[in-house]
Write a protein that holds these residues in place. Structure first.
Motif, short mmCIF file in Angstrom:
data_model
loop_
_atom_site.label_atom_id
_atom_site.label_comp_id
_atom_site.label_asym_id
_atom_site.label_seq_id
_atom_site.Cartn_x
_atom_site.Cartn_y
_atom_site.Cartn_z
N MET A 86 0.67 -1.06 -0.05
CA MET A 86 -0.05 0.13 -0.02
C MET A 86 0.64 1.30 0.06
O MET A 86 0.57 2.27 -0.58
N ILE A 87 1.82 1.17 0.45
CA ILE A 87 2.86 2.50 0.56
C ILE A 87 3.82 2.53 -0.92
O ILE A 87 4.93 2.81 -0.58
N ASN A 147 3.48 4.19 -3.27
CA ASN A 147 3.91 5.31 -3.73
C ASN A 147 3.77 6.43 -2.54
O ASN A 147 2.97 6.08 -1.60
N GLN A 148 4.21 7.76 -2.74
CA GLN A 148 4.16 8.62 -1.65
C GLN A 148 2.59 9.07 -1.46
O GLN A 148 2.26 9.16 -0.33
N GLU A 149 1.90 8.99 -2.61
CA GLU A 149 0.47 9.47 -2.45
C GLU A 149 -0.47 8.64 -1.29
O GLU A 149 -0.80 9.04 -0.46
N SER A 150 -0.20 7.01 -1.60
CA SER A 150 -0.92 6.41 -0.68
C SER A 150 -0.25 6.53 0.79
O SER A 150 -0.89 6.04 1.79
N ILE A 169 -1.92 9.07 2.68
CA ILE A 169 -3.00 8.77 3.02
C ILE A 169 -2.95 7.87 4.12
O ILE A 169 -3.89 8.45 5.09
N ILE A 170 -2.12 7.06 4.11
CA ILE A 170 -2.06 6.20 5.61
C ILE A 170 -1.46 6.97 6.63
O ILE A 170 -2.26 6.93 7.80
#
Lengths: 333, 483
Positions: free
Chosen positions: B156-157, B159-162, B165-166
């Motif tokens: 899930m991590i 990429n930096q965007e997710s 979000i996390i």
């Protein structure tokens, strides 16, 4: 690069006028000419400008930025940047006040603490830049916020005043007829020039700035060198912080806010390439002096502070522009 | 698929969590056991207001809350014991229950202190939690193959965007557990709104950084354009003329401009100044960091010269666009979300947007493949100027006064948002969505620390440390992906 070295060597056999032209048209030469012109114009328009007293006062005011601009030159020569120096200045200023006032230590210890704190802050910058390969701009952008935050947290936004009288000698007194901090600046300048021009460390800086990978493969201690200059930068910012406190007789956590941009502007104005590999301490000194004299000269001629900022910004752009064009013309010759 | 053995080992690892959950749950149940009247009062108050239909739907939620919370909590624990269910899922389910219970207690206490007007706007946070909890429970009853595809944190991590979000969700949950008021709809909207203008400016900044340039002057530019906008709409300023000995000679006293002019002119002026910067960078080949360092002083100086430090007040109500609330949500949030989506799509699919990445990734290759570097860099600075213009209007209209000095270090906030959002300072990588999310995260951190009673003096230090951590995680992850 090779052709430049060659032309320098041939320079020995050139006619004196040719050598003079070379010096005059070098980065520093052009800046120096601009500086002399500025001083001439400013002194014409106000007789108070070119007096020893005023110049000494200006020497006092530019000491802090000057001290920070020296290691900044080293860092920018390697192609890096240190945005956190203003915050480190604030942090070490707070450390002086906190150690002395809240911890009740002697002021001498407080000063040493501030210098150590500044060096440690710089060391952390360098360590993470070297070990994790964080781009210096990002690393120091983050520590700009972090160190300033530490300063605020430690001081809890309270200012410390009431320092003993002898401490003010550093920021306000004179030594052998010269403002005391100007001595420090002069010593730092001499050391910096020597290091940059005469030592392996200094030459390594240029090598890193020109080609970091190449420098590494040639066996140069790139990591150690970077670590040293970032720590040096923190130390100098710490020293500036102590002088700052001594000059202002008080300690506040917002001290030195935005000074990093002044230091960078002076370095860039001094002809150091922001992309690294090129630059000199002499240029930086001329840059620092020019900004300070412009500020002062315009002020005593009745120009408002805001207009002065505009002029300095314009000078920065125009100086780099003119310099770029001249260097390009010289190369194409 | 023989997972029986490792599970026994991992159970010991989960023991601290189970204990923590139990202690926390008990701690939150205790008020109702020690003070039976608390529960009784709450329910009676709620029932009353429900019959009066004061709170409508929300009150139904309130009645549901303790029941749902308990059910979730118990289900979570039961699932934990059930070795066929993913432990992470079960733990999160139990956690949801505890958080909802927490909600209920604070809600009840505030109701007794008649602070319900504020807390009655808590519904969104509650419903989100409820839905998440129900999804978690449902997952248990889905076919096993689905269950086994447990959500992998490492995936899930990616990429930096997710990752952001996390981080954002984790932050909201952690702060929400210690102070559920943080989850109030109004606060969440405040968190979104607070940095909206910075997020808008960060969109433009991301594009500039993606092309391998930087704009340090954006803070001064926003300050200047905000004053321009405010002065236009208020009128009464002097255009042209000379000031001699404090007397104005010549010049025109400008009438108040129409509101739409005051909204549009900053955008145009921003584009013009951007074009000037772009011209210096491309045609005169001054590095962008030098140009914008100079522009930072020039714009700031011009701003103070022009205003003499006087702030602008008495703007007409219709002008204050940032204070409007269509459908109950402030306009800056709409601006932030819509502009981010538009810019993200545009960056992904338009020719010019793609060429920003091309120039930033490899300028030489981009030039050889026929892209005009000069024109593209000019355009990116102009677009950046337009976004700075929009940001300045949002900034100018958020209060009823416009300060003559731009917020200190604004440019650093904008650059930080872009960098934390995963935009590579070396150019060629990153998205505008990351920058916007990072701007929200930065504000959520600041506001969260107020809610968990971090001393205000330490907020900046913690924020700085978190920025550092986020950036480091981004870098370390990229390094791993490369390997």
């Amino acid at each position: 690069m090779a052709t430049m070295e060659k032309s320098k060597m041939i320079g020995d056999g050139k006619s004196p006028s040719q050598i003079l032209k070379d010096i005059a048209l070098s980065q520093e030469g052009i800046l120096f000419i601009i500086l002399v012109l500025t001083i001439m114009i400013l002194s014409r328009s106000n007789e108070n400008f070119l007096t020893t007293r005023n110049l000494f006062n200006q020497g006092r005011l530019m000491a802090e930025v000057g001290l920070m601009a020296l290691p900044m030159t080293f860092i920018i020569i390697t192609g890096g940047i240190d945005l956190s120096v203003g915050s480190i200045l604030g942090l070490s200023a707070i450390l002086v006040g906190y150690t002395w006032s809240n911890l009740g230590m002697p002021l001498e210890v407080a000063i040493v603490m501030a210098l150590l704190g500044g060096s440690l802050a710089g060391f952390i910058n360098g360590l993470i830049i070297v070990r994790i390969n964080v781009p210096p701009l990002i690393m120091t952008l983050a520590t700009l916020a972090f160190y300033r935050g530490l300063a605020q947290g430690i001081s809890e936004a309270r200012s410390v005043t009431g320092y003993p009288e002898w401490f003010f000698g550093l920021g306000q007194g004179t030594f052998l007829g010269f403002p005391s901090q100007l001595w420090l600046l002069i010593i730092a300048i001499i050391i910096s020039i020597t290091v940059l021009q005469r030592t392996t460390l200094g030459r390594t800086l240029y090598a890193i700035g020109n080609n970091a990978v190449g420098a590494r493969f040639s066996g140069l201690p790139v990591d150690r060198t970077l670590l040293i200059i970032y720590t040096f930068s923190g130390f100098m910012a710490g020293l500036s912080g102590v002088i700052f406190v001594s000059r202002f007789t008080t300690t506040r956590s917002d001290m030195g806010n935005g000074l990093e941009l002044d230091a960078i502007a002076a370095v860039v104005l001094g002809g150091t390439s922001i992309f690294g590999g090129k630059g000199s301490i002499i240029g930086t000194i001329i840059g620092v002096v020019m900004v300070q004299l412009l500020r002062n000269g315009l002020a005593i001629n009745g120009v408002t502070n805001d207009a002065t900022i505009v002029v300095i910004g314009s000078v920065l752009i125009v100086a780099i522009l003119v310099n770029n064009q001249i260097q390009r013309l010289r190369q194409s010759e | 698929m023989d997972k029986a053995k490792p599970k026994n080992v991992s159970l010991t690892l989960w023991i601290p969590l189970i204990l923590a959950l139990l202690v926390f749950g008990a701690y939150r149940f205790l008020p109702f056991i020690s003070q039976p009247e608390l529960g009784a009062t709450t329910i009676s108050v709620l029932t009353e207001s429900r019959s009066n239909n004061e709170l409508g739907v929300i009150t139904n939620g309130l009645i549901l809350m303790p029941i749902a919370a308990s059910v979730l909590f118990l289900l979570g624990l039961w699932n934990f014991a059930n070795h066929e269910v993913n432990r992470t899922t079960a733990a999160v389910t139990a956690l949801m229950g505890v958080i909802m219970l927490e909600y209920y207690v604070v809600f009840a206490q505030d109701y007794m202190q008649e602070e319900a007007t504020y807390l009655s706007s808590m519904s969104i946070g509650f419903w989100v939690l409820l839905i998440l909890g129900i999804l978690m429970v449902l997952q248990v009853f889905l076919p096993r193959s689905t269950v086994e595809q447990e959500f992998k944190l490492t995936k899930m991590i990616a990429n930096q965007e997710s990752a952001i979000i996390i981080a954002l969700v984790a932050l909201i949950l952690i702060v929400g557990i210690s102070n559920p008021r943080y989850l109030a709809t109004r606060n969440i909207l405040d968190v979104l709104q607070g940095n909206a203008y910075i997020a808008v400016a960060a969109i433009g900044m991301s594009m500039v950084i993606i092309t391998g340039n930087i704009d340090i002057s954006v803070g001064s530019l926003i300050g200047l354009l905000a004053i321009v906008s405010g002065r236009l709409v208020v009128g009464g300023w002097v255009l042209g003329g000379w000031e001699i000995g404090g007397l104005m000679i010549g010049g025109w006293i400008m009438p108040a401009a129409p509101i739409w002019v005051a909204w549009i002119v900053p955008l145009i002026l921003g584009a013009a100044i951007g074009a000037f910067i772009g011209f210096l960078v491309t045609y005169l080949r001054v590095p962008s960091i030098v140009v914008t360092l100079g522009m930072l002083s020039i714009l700031k100086g011009l701003l103070i010269m022009w205003t003499s430090g006087q702030r602008v007040t008495d703007m007409p109500d219709g002008y204050l666009i940032a204070q409007m609330k269509p459908f109950g949500i402030s306009t800056p949030i709409y601006f932030m979300i819509i502009l981010t989506i538009l810019a993200a799509v545009w960056m992904r699919y338009s020719g010019l947007g793609r060429s920003f990445y091309a120039i930033g990734g490899n300028a030489e290759a981009a030039r050889l493949s026929g892209l005009s570097e000069r024109r593209i860099i000019m355009q990116v600075f102009m677009i950046n100027g337009v976004f700075a213009g929009i940001a300045s209007v949002l900034y100018a209209t958020q209060l009823s006064i416009i300060q003559a000095t731009p917020p200190p270090s604004l440019e650093l906030f904008v650059i930080t948002a872009a960098v934390v959002g995963g935009v590579s300072i070396l150019g060629g990588k990153g998205t505008v969505i990351g920058a916007t999310l990072a701007a929200i995260l930065l504000n959520a951190i600041r506001s969260g620390m107020i809610f968990i009673d971090v001393s205000p003096f330490w907020i900046q230090a913690v924020q700085g440390a978190l920025i550092l951590i986020t950036v480091l995680i981004d870098l370390i992850r990229r390094k791993r992906q490369r390997l």
